[in-house]
Design a protein around this motif. Structure first.
Motif, PDB file in Angstrom:
ATOM      1  N   LEU A 101      49.301   0.657  80.665  1.00 23.70           N
ATOM      2  CA  LEU A 101      49.451   0.157  79.291  1.00 23.70           C
ATOM      3  C   LEU A 101      49.575  -1.365  79.281  1.00 23.70           C
ATOM      4  O   LEU A 101      49.177  -2.022  78.322  1.00 23.70           O
ATOM      5  CB  LEU A 101      50.694   0.812  78.671  1.00 23.70           C
ATOM      6  CG  LEU A 101      50.907   0.734  77.179  1.00 23.70           C
ATOM      7  CD1 LEU A 101      49.689   1.187  76.385  1.00 23.70           C
ATOM      8  CD2 LEU A 101      52.125   1.570  76.775  1.00 23.70           C
ATOM      9  N   ASP A 102      50.119  -1.928  80.350  1.00 24.75           N
ATOM     10  CA  ASP A 102      50.206  -3.386  80.436  1.00 24.75           C
ATOM     11  C   ASP A 102      49.004  -3.997  81.169  1.00 24.75           C
ATOM     12  O   ASP A 102      49.054  -5.166  81.582  1.00 24.75           O
ATOM     13  CB  ASP A 102      51.550  -3.862  81.015  1.00 24.75           C
ATOM     14  CG  ASP A 102      51.958  -3.174  82.311  1.00 24.75           C
ATOM     15  OD1 ASP A 102      51.292  -2.206  82.715  1.00 24.75           O
ATOM     16  OD2 ASP A 102      52.943  -3.617  82.921  1.00 24.75           O
TER      17      ASP A 102
ATOM     18  N   ASP B 277      52.115   3.692  92.813  1.00 25.13           N
ATOM     19  CA  ASP B 277      51.577   3.259  91.524  1.00 25.13           C
ATOM     20  C   ASP B 277      50.138   3.729  91.346  1.00 25.13           C
ATOM     21  O   ASP B 277      49.740   4.169  90.265  1.00 25.13           O
ATOM     22  CB  ASP B 277      51.611   1.725  91.400  1.00 25.13           C
ATOM     23  CG  ASP B 277      53.012   1.197  91.167  1.00 25.13           C
ATOM     24  OD1 ASP B 277      53.930   2.004  90.925  1.00 25.13           O
ATOM     25  OD2 ASP B 277      53.193  -0.043  91.235  1.00 25.13           O
TER      26      ASP B 277
ATOM     27  N   ARG C 256      49.987   7.288  90.375  1.00 24.10           N
ATOM     28  CA  ARG C 256      50.330   7.510  88.966  1.00 24.10           C
ATOM     29  C   ARG C 256      49.198   7.040  88.048  1.00 24.10           C
ATOM     30  O   ARG C 256      48.936   7.628  87.004  1.00 24.10           O
ATOM     31  CB  ARG C 256      51.626   6.780  88.614  1.00 24.10           C
ATOM     32  CG  ARG C 256      52.826   7.365  89.374  1.00 24.10           C
ATOM     33  CD  ARG C 256      54.010   6.421  89.339  1.00 24.10           C
ATOM     34  NE  ARG C 256      54.611   6.368  88.037  1.00 24.10           N
ATOM     35  CZ  ARG C 256      55.055   5.238  87.470  1.00 24.10           C
ATOM     36  NH1 ARG C 256      54.939   4.083  88.097  1.00 24.10           N
ATOM     37  NH2 ARG C 256      55.604   5.280  86.292  1.00 24.10           N
TER      38      ARG C 256
ATOM     39  N   PRO D  70      49.802   5.688  80.035  1.00 27.80           N
ATOM     40  CA  PRO D  70      50.975   5.139  79.335  1.00 27.80           C
ATOM     41  C   PRO D  70      52.167   4.885  80.253  1.00 27.80           C
ATOM     42  O   PRO D  70      53.247   5.443  80.079  1.00 27.80           O
ATOM     43  CB  PRO D  70      51.277   6.194  78.264  1.00 27.80           C
ATOM     44  CG  PRO D  70      50.759   7.462  78.838  1.00 27.80           C
ATOM     45  CD  PRO D  70      49.576   7.104  79.692  1.00 27.80           C
ATOM     46  N   ILE D  71      51.934   4.041  81.244  1.00 27.33           N
ATOM     47  CA  ILE D  71      53.001   3.583  82.136  1.00 27.33           C
ATOM     48  C   ILE D  71      52.907   2.065  82.222  1.00 27.33           C
ATOM     49  O   ILE D  71      51.851   1.480  81.958  1.00 27.33           O
ATOM     50  CB  ILE D  71      52.881   4.185  83.556  1.00 27.33           C
ATOM     51  CG1 ILE D  71      51.528   3.824  84.196  1.00 27.33           C
ATOM     52  CG2 ILE D  71      53.038   5.706  83.512  1.00 27.33           C
ATOM     53  CD1 ILE D  71      51.373   4.280  85.649  1.00 27.33           C
ATOM     54  N   LEU D  72      54.028   1.426  82.568  1.00 24.95           N
ATOM     55  CA  LEU D  72      54.050  -0.033  82.712  1.00 24.95           C
ATOM     56  C   LEU D  72      54.252  -0.373  84.179  1.00 24.95           C
ATOM     57  O   LEU D  72      55.281  -0.057  84.763  1.00 24.95           O
ATOM     58  CB  LEU D  72      55.176  -0.620  81.852  1.00 24.95           C
ATOM     59  CG  LEU D  72      54.950  -0.413  80.353  1.00 24.95           C
ATOM     60  CD1 LEU D  72      56.212  -0.728  79.564  1.00 24.95           C
ATOM     61  CD2 LEU D  72      53.800  -1.239  79.848  1.00 24.95           C
ATOM     62  N   LEU D  73      53.241  -1.000  84.774  1.00 24.20           N
ATOM     63  CA  LEU D  73      53.323  -1.339  86.208  1.00 24.20           C
ATOM     64  C   LEU D  73      53.954  -2.709  86.425  1.00 24.20           C
ATOM     65  O   LEU D  73      54.588  -2.948  87.452  1.00 24.20           O
ATOM     66  CB  LEU D  73      51.938  -1.279  86.848  1.00 24.20           C
ATOM     67  CG  LEU D  73      51.336   0.128  86.932  1.00 24.20           C
ATOM     68  CD1 LEU D  73      49.959   0.067  87.579  1.00 24.20           C
ATOM     69  CD2 LEU D  73      52.248   1.078  87.725  1.00 24.20           C
ATOM     70  N   GLY D  74      53.750  -3.621  85.498  1.00 20.25           N
ATOM     71  CA  GLY D  74      54.426  -4.918  85.599  1.00 20.25           C
ATOM     72  C   GLY D  74      53.846  -5.871  86.634  1.00 20.25           C
ATOM     73  O   GLY D  74      54.276  -7.019  86.710  1.00 20.25           O
ATOM     74  N   ARG D  75      52.911  -5.405  87.434  1.00 23.55           N
ATOM     75  CA  ARG D  75      52.319  -6.258  88.472  1.00 23.55           C
ATOM     76  C   ARG D  75      51.038  -5.604  88.974  1.00 23.55           C
ATOM     77  O   ARG D  75      50.838  -4.402  88.810  1.00 23.55           O
ATOM     78  CB  ARG D  75      53.306  -6.442  89.620  1.00 23.55           C
ATOM     79  CG  ARG D  75      53.664  -5.137  90.292  1.00 23.55           C
ATOM     80  CD  ARG D  75      54.823  -5.289  91.270  1.00 23.55           C
ATOM     81  NE  ARG D  75      55.016  -4.049  91.987  1.00 23.55           N
ATOM     82  CZ  ARG D  75      56.186  -3.609  92.416  1.00 23.55           C
ATOM     83  NH1 ARG D  75      57.294  -4.312  92.203  1.00 23.55           N
ATOM     84  NH2 ARG D  75      56.288  -2.468  93.076  1.00 23.55           N
TER      85      ARG D  75
ATOM     86  N   TRP E 133      42.775  -7.597  81.587  1.00 24.23           N
ATOM     87  CA  TRP E 133      42.552  -8.306  80.312  1.00 24.23           C
ATOM     88  C   TRP E 133      42.702  -9.814  80.391  1.00 24.23           C
ATOM     89  O   TRP E 133      42.328 -10.527  79.448  1.00 24.23           O
ATOM     90  CB  TRP E 133      43.508  -7.786  79.244  1.00 24.23           C
ATOM     91  CG  TRP E 133      43.396  -6.335  78.916  1.00 24.23           C
ATOM     92  CD1 TRP E 133      44.425  -5.443  78.820  1.00 24.23           C
ATOM     93  CD2 TRP E 133      42.204  -5.588  78.586  1.00 24.23           C
ATOM     94  NE1 TRP E 133      43.953  -4.203  78.473  1.00 24.23           N
ATOM     95  CE2 TRP E 133      42.591  -4.265  78.331  1.00 24.23           C
ATOM     96  CE3 TRP E 133      40.843  -5.913  78.502  1.00 24.23           C
ATOM     97  CZ2 TRP E 133      41.680  -3.269  77.983  1.00 24.23           C
ATOM     98  CZ3 TRP E 133      39.937  -4.922  78.158  1.00 24.23           C
ATOM     99  CH2 TRP E 133      40.355  -3.626  77.904  1.00 24.23           C
TER     100      TRP E 133
ATOM    101  N   GLY F  53      47.759  12.589  78.024  1.00 20.40           N
ATOM    102  CA  GLY F  53      48.420  11.399  77.502  1.00 20.40           C
ATOM    103  C   GLY F  53      47.629  10.123  77.733  1.00 20.40           C
ATOM    104  O   GLY F  53      47.965   9.067  77.192  1.00 20.40           O
TER     105      GLY F  53
ATOM    106  N   ILE G 231      44.923   7.404  77.175  1.00 18.47           N
ATOM    107  CA  ILE G 231      44.207   6.942  75.991  1.00 18.47           C
ATOM    108  C   ILE G 231      42.867   6.365  76.462  1.00 18.47           C
ATOM    109  O   ILE G 231      42.834   5.393  77.218  1.00 18.47           O
ATOM    110  CB  ILE G 231      45.011   5.850  75.266  1.00 18.47           C
ATOM    111  CG1 ILE G 231      46.422   6.336  74.944  1.00 18.47           C
ATOM    112  CG2 ILE G 231      44.277   5.392  74.000  1.00 18.47           C
ATOM    113  CD1 ILE G 231      47.423   5.186  74.727  1.00 18.47           C
TER     114      ILE G 231
ATOM    115  N   VAL H 257      39.712   4.316  75.766  1.00 18.88           N
ATOM    116  CA  VAL H 257      39.202   3.298  74.853  1.00 18.88           C
ATOM    117  C   VAL H 257      37.827   2.853  75.359  1.00 18.88           C
ATOM    118  O   VAL H 257      37.665   2.566  76.550  1.00 18.88           O
ATOM    119  CB  VAL H 257      40.152   2.089  74.776  1.00 18.88           C
ATOM    120  CG1 VAL H 257      39.596   1.002  73.874  1.00 18.88           C
ATOM    121  CG2 VAL H 257      41.535   2.530  74.294  1.00 18.88           C
TER     122      VAL H 257
END
Lengths: 214, 214
Positions: B12-13, B30, B33, B176-181, B186, B206, B208, B210
Protein backbone atom coordinates in the motif's frame (compact mmCIF):
# COMPACT_ATOMS: atom_id res chain seq x y z
CA UNK A 1 -17.97 0.94 21.59
CA UNK A 2 -16.41 4.36 21.15
CA UNK A 3 -13.84 4.50 18.33
CA UNK A 4 -11.06 6.85 17.33
CA UNK A 5 -11.43 7.44 13.60
CA UNK A 6 -9.44 8.96 10.76
CA UNK A 7 -10.71 9.79 7.24
CA UNK A 8 -8.36 11.15 4.59
CA UNK A 9 -8.12 11.50 0.84
CA UNK A 10 -4.72 10.48 -0.47
CA UNK A 11 -3.11 10.00 -3.86
CA UNK A 12 -2.02 6.58 -5.09
CA UNK A 13 1.51 7.51 -4.01
CA UNK A 14 0.30 8.32 -0.51
CA UNK A 15 0.19 12.12 -0.38
CA UNK A 16 -2.56 13.65 1.76
CA UNK A 17 -1.53 17.28 1.54
CA UNK A 18 -0.41 19.25 -1.47
CA UNK A 19 2.22 21.84 -2.14
CA UNK A 20 1.12 23.75 -5.25
CA UNK A 21 -0.82 26.52 -3.51
CA UNK A 22 -0.52 30.04 -4.91
CA UNK A 23 -2.11 33.34 -3.80
CA UNK A 24 -4.46 33.05 -6.80
CA UNK A 25 -5.33 29.42 -6.07
CA UNK A 26 -4.95 29.05 -2.28
CA UNK A 27 -5.80 25.33 -2.24
CA UNK A 28 -3.88 24.49 -5.41
CA UNK A 29 -4.77 22.38 -8.41
CA UNK A 30 -3.52 19.16 -6.78
CA UNK A 31 -5.85 19.65 -3.82
CA UNK A 32 -8.78 20.11 -6.19
CA UNK A 33 -7.93 16.83 -7.92
CA UNK A 34 -7.39 15.03 -4.62
CA UNK A 35 -10.77 16.06 -3.22
CA UNK A 36 -12.82 16.22 -6.44
CA UNK A 37 -14.88 13.08 -5.85
CA UNK A 38 -15.52 13.93 -2.19
CA UNK A 39 -16.41 17.56 -2.91
CA UNK A 40 -18.86 16.32 -5.57
CA UNK A 41 -20.91 14.28 -3.09
CA UNK A 42 -24.35 15.37 -1.99
CA UNK A 43 -23.22 15.07 1.64
CA UNK A 44 -20.21 17.37 1.23
CA UNK A 45 -22.33 19.96 -0.59
CA UNK A 46 -24.93 19.93 2.15
CA UNK A 47 -22.69 19.65 5.19
CA UNK A 48 -19.69 21.74 4.22
CA UNK A 49 -20.97 24.07 1.48
CA UNK A 50 -24.45 24.56 3.01
CA UNK A 51 -25.85 23.84 -0.46
CA UNK A 52 -29.53 22.91 -0.13
CA UNK A 53 -30.13 22.30 -3.85
CA UNK A 54 -30.02 18.54 -3.33
CA UNK A 55 -27.41 18.20 -6.05
CA UNK A 56 -24.30 16.04 -5.80
CA UNK A 57 -23.35 12.39 -6.23
CA UNK A 58 -25.10 9.71 -4.17
CA UNK A 59 -22.97 6.60 -4.81
CA UNK A 60 -20.17 4.93 -2.89
CA UNK A 61 -18.22 8.18 -2.30
CA UNK A 62 -21.32 9.74 -0.75
CA UNK A 63 -21.79 6.74 1.54
CA UNK A 64 -18.29 7.34 2.93
CA UNK A 65 -18.97 11.07 3.00
CA UNK A 66 -22.03 10.48 5.17
CA UNK A 67 -20.20 8.09 7.47
CA UNK A 68 -17.58 10.80 7.97
CA UNK A 69 -20.11 12.97 9.77
CA UNK A 70 -21.99 10.25 11.65
CA UNK A 71 -21.45 9.61 15.34
CA UNK A 72 -18.59 12.04 15.90
CA UNK A 73 -18.67 13.61 19.37
CA UNK A 74 -15.37 15.49 19.23
CA UNK A 75 -12.53 16.18 16.82
CA UNK A 76 -8.79 16.73 17.15
CA UNK A 77 -6.85 18.67 14.52
CA UNK A 78 -3.49 20.32 14.05
CA UNK A 79 -2.82 24.03 13.97
CA UNK A 80 -2.46 23.96 10.18
CA UNK A 81 -5.86 22.42 9.61
CA UNK A 82 -7.45 25.02 11.87
CA UNK A 83 -5.75 27.72 9.85
CA UNK A 84 -3.27 29.20 12.31
CA UNK A 85 -0.53 29.42 9.71
CA UNK A 86 -2.55 31.84 7.60
CA UNK A 87 -2.84 34.53 10.27
CA UNK A 88 -0.28 33.62 12.92
CA UNK A 89 -0.34 36.93 14.75
CA UNK A 90 -4.02 37.90 14.70
CA UNK A 91 -5.57 37.10 18.11
CA UNK A 92 -9.06 37.58 16.62
CA UNK A 93 -8.55 35.03 13.80
CA UNK A 94 -11.21 32.31 13.94
CA UNK A 95 -9.59 29.89 11.49
CA UNK A 96 -10.78 29.43 7.96
CA UNK A 97 -13.82 27.23 8.56
CA UNK A 98 -16.31 30.13 8.47
CA UNK A 99 -19.04 31.11 10.93
CA UNK A 100 -20.64 27.67 10.80
CA UNK A 101 -17.85 25.06 10.61
CA UNK A 102 -18.89 21.59 9.44
CA UNK A 103 -17.84 19.79 12.63
CA UNK A 104 -20.84 20.38 14.91
CA UNK A 105 -18.85 19.08 17.85
CA UNK A 106 -16.09 20.34 20.12
CA UNK A 107 -12.81 20.59 18.22
CA UNK A 108 -9.47 20.36 20.01
CA UNK A 109 -6.74 22.19 18.11
CA UNK A 110 -3.18 21.10 18.92
CA UNK A 111 -0.95 24.16 19.05
CA UNK A 112 2.06 25.33 20.96
CA UNK A 113 0.31 28.75 21.08
CA UNK A 114 -1.99 27.41 23.82
CA UNK A 115 -3.23 28.49 26.29
CA UNK A 116 -5.64 30.75 24.47
CA UNK A 117 -9.38 31.25 24.87
CA UNK A 118 -11.79 28.90 23.15
CA UNK A 119 -13.77 30.16 20.14
CA UNK A 120 -17.48 29.37 20.02
CA UNK A 121 -19.06 29.41 16.56
CA UNK A 122 -22.39 28.07 15.29
CA UNK A 123 -22.45 24.41 16.36
CA UNK A 124 -18.69 24.13 16.87
CA UNK A 125 -16.39 25.27 19.68
CA UNK A 126 -12.64 25.29 19.06
CA UNK A 127 -10.45 24.58 22.10
CA UNK A 128 -6.67 25.02 22.00
CA UNK A 129 -4.30 22.53 23.58
CA UNK A 130 -0.58 22.06 23.85
CA UNK A 131 -0.62 18.33 24.62
CA UNK A 132 0.61 14.89 23.62
CA UNK A 133 -1.66 12.77 21.40
CA UNK A 134 -2.67 10.68 24.42
CA UNK A 135 -3.52 13.74 26.54
CA UNK A 136 -5.46 15.37 23.72
CA UNK A 137 -7.35 12.16 23.08
CA UNK A 138 -8.34 11.85 26.74
CA UNK A 139 -9.79 15.39 26.62
CA UNK A 140 -11.62 14.65 23.37
CA UNK A 141 -12.98 11.29 24.58
CA UNK A 142 -14.37 12.99 27.66
CA UNK A 143 -16.05 15.64 25.50
CA UNK A 144 -17.40 13.06 23.05
CA UNK A 145 -19.26 11.04 25.68
CA UNK A 146 -20.59 7.88 24.00
CA UNK A 147 -19.69 9.08 20.52
CA UNK A 148 -16.54 8.63 18.42
CA UNK A 149 -13.54 10.95 18.23
CA UNK A 150 -12.13 11.92 14.86
CA UNK A 151 -8.50 12.81 14.26
CA UNK A 152 -9.16 15.30 11.47
CA UNK A 153 -5.65 16.10 10.22
CA UNK A 154 -3.34 17.30 8.91
CA UNK A 155 -1.35 14.34 7.87
CA UNK A 156 1.49 14.71 10.38
CA UNK A 157 -1.02 14.83 13.25
CA UNK A 158 -2.72 11.72 11.87
CA UNK A 159 0.64 9.95 11.63
CA UNK A 160 1.43 10.86 15.25
CA UNK A 161 -1.82 9.25 16.39
CA UNK A 162 -1.32 6.18 14.18
CA UNK A 163 2.24 5.71 15.46
CA UNK A 164 1.00 6.01 19.04
CA UNK A 165 -1.46 3.17 18.34
CA UNK A 166 -4.44 5.39 19.18
CA UNK A 167 -6.53 4.96 16.01
CA UNK A 168 -9.27 2.31 15.80
CA UNK A 169 -10.46 2.98 12.27
CA UNK A 170 -8.51 4.49 9.38
CA UNK A 171 -10.38 5.18 6.15
CA UNK A 172 -8.49 6.46 3.14
CA UNK A 173 -10.05 7.44 -0.16
CA UNK A 174 -7.23 6.67 -2.60
CA UNK A 175 -7.47 8.86 -5.69
CA UNK A 176 -5.74 7.17 -8.67
CA UNK A 177 -3.37 10.04 -9.40
CA UNK A 178 0.33 10.44 -8.62
CA UNK A 179 1.24 13.72 -6.95
CA UNK A 180 4.92 12.97 -6.39
CA UNK A 181 5.22 15.48 -3.55
CA UNK A 182 3.38 16.74 -0.48
CA UNK A 183 2.68 15.35 2.97
CA UNK A 184 2.97 11.57 2.92
CA UNK A 185 0.58 9.53 5.04
CA UNK A 186 2.39 6.19 4.94
CA UNK A 187 5.90 7.33 5.81
CA UNK A 188 7.34 5.39 8.77
CA UNK A 189 4.26 3.26 9.34
CA UNK A 190 5.76 -0.17 8.58
CA UNK A 191 3.56 -2.94 9.98
CA UNK A 192 0.58 -0.66 10.65
CA UNK A 193 -1.77 -3.35 9.35
CA UNK A 194 -1.10 -5.72 12.22
CA UNK A 195 -4.03 -5.68 14.60
CA UNK A 196 -6.35 -4.34 11.92
CA UNK A 197 -8.53 -6.02 9.33
CA UNK A 198 -8.42 -4.23 6.00
CA UNK A 199 -11.22 -3.99 3.43
CA UNK A 200 -11.54 -2.04 0.21
CA UNK A 201 -13.99 -1.11 -2.51
CA UNK A 202 -13.89 1.09 -5.58
CA UNK A 203 -16.36 3.95 -6.10
CA UNK A 204 -17.97 4.98 -9.38
CA UNK A 205 -15.53 7.91 -9.46
CA UNK A 206 -12.54 5.57 -9.46
CA UNK A 207 -11.62 6.38 -5.86
CA UNK A 208 -10.51 3.29 -3.93
CA UNK A 209 -11.84 3.29 -0.38
CA UNK A 210 -9.58 1.33 1.98
CA UNK A 211 -10.55 0.87 5.62
CA UNK A 212 -8.41 -0.42 8.48
CA UNK A 213 -10.56 -1.57 11.41
CA UNK A 214 -9.43 -2.92 14.77
CA UNK B 1 -2.45 -3.48 -31.34
CA UNK B 2 0.80 -4.52 -29.66
CA UNK B 3 1.17 -3.20 -26.10
CA UNK B 4 4.05 -2.76 -23.68
CA UNK B 5 2.88 -4.09 -20.34
CA UNK B 6 3.98 -4.09 -16.71
CA UNK B 7 2.61 -6.24 -13.86
CA UNK B 8 3.86 -5.81 -10.32
CA UNK B 9 2.82 -6.58 -6.77
CA UNK B 10 3.32 -3.59 -4.48
CA UNK B 11 2.51 -2.72 -0.88
CA UNK B 12 0.00 0.00 0.00
CA UNK B 13 2.97 2.31 0.56
CA UNK B 14 4.30 1.56 -2.93
CA UNK B 15 7.17 -0.86 -2.37
CA UNK B 16 7.71 -3.49 -5.06
CA UNK B 17 10.95 -5.00 -3.78
CA UNK B 18 11.88 -5.94 -0.25
CA UNK B 19 14.98 -5.68 1.86
CA UNK B 20 14.66 -8.28 4.61
CA UNK B 21 16.41 -11.15 2.79
CA UNK B 22 18.72 -13.36 4.86
CA UNK B 23 20.83 -16.38 3.88
CA UNK B 24 18.24 -18.58 5.66
CA UNK B 25 15.29 -16.85 3.95
CA UNK B 26 16.66 -15.60 0.61
CA UNK B 27 13.39 -13.96 -0.45
CA UNK B 28 12.55 -12.58 2.97
CA UNK B 29 9.33 -12.53 4.95
CA UNK B 30 8.16 -9.28 3.33
CA UNK B 31 8.43 -10.78 -0.13
CA UNK B 32 6.34 -13.75 0.98
CA UNK B 33 3.64 -11.41 2.23
CA UNK B 34 3.81 -9.24 -0.89
CA UNK B 35 3.35 -12.19 -3.25
CA UNK B 36 1.18 -14.47 -1.10
CA UNK B 37 -2.07 -13.96 -3.01
CA UNK B 38 -0.35 -14.27 -6.40
CA UNK B 39 1.66 -17.34 -5.40
CA UNK B 40 -1.58 -18.94 -4.17
CA UNK B 41 -3.26 -18.76 -7.58
CA UNK B 42 -3.82 -21.84 -9.70
CA UNK B 43 -2.07 -20.10 -12.59
CA UNK B 44 1.10 -19.31 -10.65
CA UNK B 45 1.27 -22.86 -9.33
CA UNK B 46 0.92 -24.30 -12.81
CA UNK B 47 3.05 -21.84 -14.76
CA UNK B 48 5.83 -21.04 -12.32
CA UNK B 49 5.89 -23.98 -9.90
CA UNK B 50 5.02 -26.64 -12.54
CA UNK B 51 2.43 -27.93 -10.08
CA UNK B 52 -0.08 -30.07 -11.97
CA UNK B 53 -2.27 -30.88 -8.95
CA UNK B 54 -4.90 -28.36 -10.08
CA UNK B 55 -4.81 -26.69 -6.67
CA UNK B 56 -4.73 -22.94 -6.12
CA UNK B 57 -7.19 -20.04 -6.04
CA UNK B 58 -9.35 -19.31 -9.08
CA UNK B 59 -10.84 -15.90 -8.28
CA UNK B 60 -9.91 -12.36 -9.26
CA UNK B 61 -6.20 -12.80 -8.43
CA UNK B 62 -6.03 -15.80 -10.72
CA UNK B 63 -7.71 -13.87 -13.54
CA UNK B 64 -4.87 -11.31 -13.35
CA UNK B 65 -2.37 -14.11 -12.96
CA UNK B 66 -3.60 -15.67 -16.21
CA UNK B 67 -3.58 -12.35 -18.04
CA UNK B 68 0.04 -11.94 -16.96
CA UNK B 69 1.06 -14.88 -19.16
CA UNK B 70 -1.27 -14.25 -22.11
CA UNK B 71 -0.07 -12.74 -25.35
CA UNK B 72 3.50 -11.97 -24.31
CA UNK B 73 5.97 -12.33 -27.17
CA UNK B 74 9.07 -11.01 -25.42
CA UNK B 75 10.17 -9.75 -22.02
CA UNK B 76 12.68 -7.18 -20.79
CA UNK B 77 14.17 -7.43 -17.31
CA UNK B 78 17.00 -5.98 -15.27
CA UNK B 79 20.15 -7.79 -14.24
CA UNK B 80 18.84 -8.20 -10.68
CA UNK B 81 15.66 -9.95 -11.77
CA UNK B 82 17.66 -12.34 -13.94
CA UNK B 83 19.84 -13.09 -10.95
CA UNK B 84 23.21 -11.67 -11.94
CA UNK B 85 23.81 -10.22 -8.51
CA UNK B 86 23.80 -13.65 -6.91
CA UNK B 87 26.70 -15.05 -8.94
CA UNK B 88 28.35 -12.03 -10.52
CA UNK B 89 31.55 -13.77 -11.57
CA UNK B 90 30.35 -17.18 -12.76
CA UNK B 91 30.22 -17.21 -16.58
CA UNK B 92 28.20 -20.44 -16.49
CA UNK B 93 25.45 -19.01 -14.23
CA UNK B 94 22.03 -19.31 -15.89
CA UNK B 95 20.08 -17.07 -13.53
CA UNK B 96 17.78 -18.36 -10.86
CA UNK B 97 14.76 -19.20 -12.97
CA UNK B 98 15.61 -22.90 -13.30
CA UNK B 99 15.85 -25.10 -16.38
CA UNK B 100 12.35 -24.21 -17.53
CA UNK B 101 11.77 -20.51 -16.79
CA UNK B 102 8.12 -19.36 -16.77
CA UNK B 103 8.52 -16.83 -19.59
CA UNK B 104 8.26 -19.04 -22.71
CA UNK B 105 9.45 -16.16 -24.84
CA UNK B 106 12.72 -14.39 -25.59
CA UNK B 107 13.90 -12.43 -22.57
CA UNK B 108 16.18 -9.39 -22.95
CA UNK B 109 18.28 -8.83 -19.83
CA UNK B 110 19.63 -5.29 -19.42
CA UNK B 111 23.16 -5.47 -18.11
CA UNK B 112 26.37 -3.57 -18.47
CA UNK B 113 28.10 -6.99 -18.60
CA UNK B 114 26.92 -7.40 -22.20
CA UNK B 115 28.02 -8.49 -24.72
CA UNK B 116 27.81 -12.09 -23.57
CA UNK B 117 26.35 -15.15 -25.26
CA UNK B 118 22.65 -15.86 -25.06
CA UNK B 119 21.41 -18.73 -22.88
CA UNK B 120 18.83 -21.08 -24.34
CA UNK B 121 16.71 -22.98 -21.82
CA UNK B 122 13.45 -24.91 -22.19
CA UNK B 123 11.04 -22.48 -23.89
CA UNK B 124 13.01 -19.36 -22.94
CA UNK B 125 16.13 -17.78 -24.38
CA UNK B 126 17.91 -15.07 -22.39
CA UNK B 127 19.68 -12.38 -24.43
CA UNK B 128 21.95 -9.80 -22.80
CA UNK B 129 21.90 -6.14 -23.80
CA UNK B 130 23.59 -2.97 -22.70
CA UNK B 131 21.05 -0.53 -24.11
CA UNK B 132 18.68 2.35 -23.37
CA UNK B 133 15.03 1.50 -22.64
CA UNK B 134 14.06 2.63 -26.15
CA UNK B 135 16.75 0.48 -27.82
CA UNK B 136 15.91 -2.56 -25.71
CA UNK B 137 12.21 -2.10 -26.47
CA UNK B 138 12.86 -1.98 -30.21
CA UNK B 139 14.74 -5.29 -29.99
CA UNK B 140 11.97 -6.84 -27.89
CA UNK B 141 9.17 -5.57 -30.15
CA UNK B 142 10.92 -7.09 -33.14
CA UNK B 143 11.23 -10.42 -31.34
CA UNK B 144 7.63 -10.30 -30.13
CA UNK B 145 6.10 -9.97 -33.59
CA UNK B 146 2.37 -9.33 -33.20
CA UNK B 147 2.42 -10.06 -29.45
CA UNK B 148 2.94 -7.81 -26.44
CA UNK B 149 6.20 -7.00 -24.68
CA UNK B 150 6.40 -7.16 -20.90
CA UNK B 151 8.75 -5.10 -18.79
CA UNK B 152 9.22 -7.66 -16.05
CA UNK B 153 11.20 -5.74 -13.44
CA UNK B 154 12.84 -4.97 -11.15
CA UNK B 155 11.21 -1.83 -9.98
CA UNK B 156 13.96 0.57 -11.12
CA UNK B 157 13.83 -0.86 -14.64
CA UNK B 158 10.04 -0.49 -14.64
CA UNK B 159 10.36 3.11 -13.47
CA UNK B 160 12.84 3.86 -16.26
CA UNK B 161 10.36 2.61 -18.85
CA UNK B 162 7.43 4.46 -17.23
CA UNK B 163 9.42 7.71 -17.13
CA UNK B 164 10.38 7.28 -20.77
CA UNK B 165 6.66 7.02 -21.62
CA UNK B 166 7.11 3.54 -23.10
CA UNK B 167 4.48 1.61 -21.12
CA UNK B 168 0.95 1.14 -22.47
CA UNK B 169 -0.52 -0.87 -19.61
CA UNK B 170 0.55 -0.89 -15.97
CA UNK B 171 -1.14 -3.35 -13.63
CA UNK B 172 -0.33 -3.28 -9.93
CA UNK B 173 -1.67 -5.72 -7.38
CA UNK B 174 -1.70 -3.56 -4.24
CA UNK B 175 -1.35 -5.69 -1.12
CA UNK B 176 -2.87 -3.90 1.92
CA UNK B 177 0.28 -4.01 4.03
CA UNK B 178 2.82 -1.29 4.83
CA UNK B 179 6.44 -2.31 4.28
CA UNK B 180 7.99 1.07 5.03
CA UNK B 181 11.14 0.28 3.06
CA UNK B 182 12.33 -1.31 -0.17
CA UNK B 183 12.22 -0.31 -3.83
CA UNK B 184 9.47 2.24 -4.38
CA UNK B 185 7.49 2.08 -7.60
CA UNK B 186 5.84 5.52 -7.46
CA UNK B 187 8.88 7.65 -6.69
CA UNK B 188 9.30 10.51 -9.19
CA UNK B 189 6.27 9.60 -11.29
CA UNK B 190 4.17 12.70 -10.68
CA UNK B 191 1.44 13.02 -13.31
CA UNK B 192 1.88 9.47 -14.63
CA UNK B 193 -1.91 9.09 -14.86
CA UNK B 194 -2.27 11.64 -17.65
CA UNK B 195 -2.86 9.83 -20.90
CA UNK B 196 -4.08 6.72 -19.11
CA UNK B 197 -7.48 5.61 -17.92
CA UNK B 198 -7.34 3.93 -14.53
CA UNK B 199 -9.60 1.17 -13.24
CA UNK B 200 -9.51 -0.90 -10.08
CA UNK B 201 -11.13 -3.85 -8.38
CA UNK B 202 -10.59 -5.74 -5.15
CA UNK B 203 -9.90 -9.48 -5.08
CA UNK B 204 -11.21 -11.98 -2.54
CA UNK B 205 -7.72 -11.97 -0.98
CA UNK B 206 -7.93 -8.23 -0.26
CA UNK B 207 -5.46 -7.34 -3.02
CA UNK B 208 -6.51 -4.21 -4.93
CA UNK B 209 -5.84 -4.54 -8.65
CA UNK B 210 -5.25 -1.16 -10.28
CA UNK B 211 -4.71 -0.91 -14.04
CA UNK B 212 -3.49 2.08 -16.04
CA UNK B 213 -4.36 1.71 -19.75
CA UNK B 214 -3.51 4.04 -22.59
Amino acid sequence: MVAVRVDLNISLDGFATTTDQTPENPFGEDWARLTKAYVSTKTFRERVMHDTSGEGTTGVDDRYGKAYFEGIGAEIMGAGMFGFHDNPDDPGWQGWWGDEPPFHAPVFVLTHRAPRPSIELVGTTFHFLSATPREALDRALEAAGDQDVRIGGGVSVVRDFLKAGLVDQLHVGIVPILLGRGGSLWQDLRGLESGYSVTSETAESGVIHVTFRR
